[in-house]
Design an enzyme around this catalytic site. Structure first.
Site, mmCIF file in Angstrom:
data_model
loop_
_atom_site.group_PDB
_atom_site.id
_atom_site.type_symbol
_atom_site.label_atom_id
_atom_site.label_comp_id
_atom_site.label_asym_id
_atom_site.label_seq_id
_atom_site.Cartn_x
_atom_site.Cartn_y
_atom_site.Cartn_z
ATOM 1 N N ASP A 246 0.820 -1.216 0.000
ATOM 2 C CA ASP A 246 0.000 0.000 0.000
ATOM 3 C C ASP A 246 0.851 1.261 0.000
ATOM 4 O OD1 ASP A 246 -2.174 -1.669 0.213
ATOM 5 O OD2 ASP A 246 -3.055 -0.656 1.934
ATOM 6 N N ASN B 93 -14.678 4.415 4.307
ATOM 7 C CA ASN B 93 -14.665 4.552 5.763
ATOM 8 C C ASN B 93 -13.303 5.061 6.215
ATOM 9 O OD1 ASN B 93 -14.507 3.394 8.754
ATOM 10 N ND2 ASN B 93 -16.655 3.567 8.148
ATOM 11 N N GLY B 94 -12.257 4.603 5.531
ATOM 12 C CA GLY B 94 -10.944 5.225 5.607
ATOM 13 C C GLY B 94 -10.814 6.103 4.381
ATOM 14 N N GLY C 225 -15.797 3.727 -1.759
ATOM 15 C CA GLY C 225 -17.231 3.635 -1.481
ATOM 16 C C GLY C 225 -17.985 4.944 -1.476
#
EC number: 2.7.2.1
Length: 399
Positions: free
Chosen positions: A147, A210-211, A330
């Site tokens: 990441d 959400n993050g 999202g």
């Protein structure tokens, strides 16, 4: 000739997988194994559009991998495990050791383990998956995709904290950034959509789930990003505070009687949208409550969008302008309300967005700017699994 690549995301009690035909980038099958190590583990797989769910007691990641491979053969996805040409493993933290994806060897495993102090919740879990797959598929190349790697192009002026320099040299204290695989995917996809070389683009990527993190991408390289030493830094998130004054930590400890670990838990799990609204960390719930006239839900929404809005201005300055703004993940892909709040007032920097078009776009790839807008605004669904598969294929010497 097509290759079958497995993209793997292993958590401490879960295993998410996609089998992808490359270079066509066609999903052959995908699924999720949950509650590994617990009773009534759940195995879900999608085959030919049908979702199949089974409940088993799965003791560990090795057993989970065996069940997954058996299921592939059972449902005719593959004839043999040797039909799989390579496996890409998501690893959260590569530190400064891994500026790019790497073949996994015993030595690489040890290096990933050594970075666990930087990501104690994630790297050990990622390693459990790696070890299970390497044991059961020893003849197949395994690649670690980090990441953090995409952000290793950040210059020192972007990643260094204004602390004693020796802290960086001795302890590796610096900004690392996260969501790199997602930011890399959408930046490449934006260049494809625009039909322009990525080297010519200044792009701001807004990965909002959400993050959430924002990245400044200049010529295809990350030059700054909002998350820091950990994913706690940056914008307001579902349960994370984002940036705060560090002096608040001892102040909160004194006022509440909490120790440092408990305060950190509050910042990670009880703050953000949840902390401000007092009701939910889910943006959909917050939007619904705001529409009902609940003031704290509206405040949470305003703070959330405002922090992202500020980063866009900051990163446009950082790159001396911007050509493209991308919304992904999202919330970024599905919330026209958040996108509208983030884009509001950016006309001064050449962002002219179409409110009606924005309202109509949910989870699909589309421009939401007016045709005459100098800055293009694009919604792009992220696909980290395909990006992982691309990195595996790019090694070029698969069987």
């Amino acid at each position: 000739m097509s290759k079958l690549i497995l993209a793997i995301n292993a958590g401490s009690s879960s295993l998410k997988f996609q089998l992808i035909e490359m270079p066509e980038e066609k999903i052959v099958t995908k699924g999720l194994i949950e509650r590994i190590g617990l009773k009534d583990s759940v195995f879900t797989i999608e085959v030919n559009g049908d979702k199949i769910k089974e409940t088993n007691d799965i003791a560990d990641h090795e057993e989970a991998v065996n069940i997954m491979l058996d299921s592939f053969k059972k449902h005719g996805v593959i004839d043999s495990i040797y039909d799989i040409n390579g496996t890409g493993h998501r690893v959260v933290h590569g530190g400064e050791l891994f500026p790019e994806s790497v073949y996994i060897t015993d030595e690489v495993e040890k290096q990933i383990e050594s970075l666990s102090e930087l990501a104690p919740l994630h790297n050990p879990a990622n390693l459990m998956g790696i070890r299970a797959f390497r044991k059961l598929l020893p003849e197949i190349p395994h690649v670690a995709v980090f990441d953090t790697s995409f952000h290793q192009t950040m210059p020192e002026k972007s990643f260094l904290y204004s602390l004693p320099y020796q802290y960086y040299k001795d302890y590796g204290i610096r900004k690392y950034g996260f969501h790199g695989t997602s930011h890399k995917y959408v930046s490449q996809r934006a260049a494809d959509i625009l039909g322009k070389p990525i080297e010519e683009l200044r792009l701001i990527s807004c990965h909002i789930g959400n993050g959430a993190s924002i990245a400044a991408i200049d010529g295809g390289e990350s030059v700054d990003t909002s998350m820091g030493f950990t994913p706690l830094a940056g914008v307001t998130m579902g349960t994370r505070s984002g940036n705060i004054d560090p002096a608040l930590i001892p102040f909160i400890m004194e006022k509440t009687g909490k120790n440092a670990e408990e305060v950190l838990n509050t910042l990670n799990k009880e703050s953000g949208l949840l902390g401000i609204s007092g009701t939910s960390s889910d943006l959909r719930d917050i939007q619904g409550e705001a529409e009902e006239g609940k003031d704290r839900a509206q405040l949470a929404l305003d703070v959330f969008a405002s922090r992202i809005h500020k980063y866009i201005g900051s990163y446009a300055t950082r790159m001396h302008g911007v050509d493209v703004i991308v919304f992904t993940a999202g919330v970024g892909e599905n919330s026209d309300v958040v996108r509208a709040k983030v884009l509001e007032g950016l006309e001064f920097m050449g962002v002219y967005w179409d409110a009606k078009k924005n309202e109509s776009i949910h989870g699909e790839e589309a421009f939401i700017n007016y045709p005459h807008s100098p800055v293009k605004v694009i919604v792009i669904p992220t696909n980290e699994e395909v990006m992982i598969a691309r990195d595996v294929i790019n090694f070029g010497d698969l069987k």
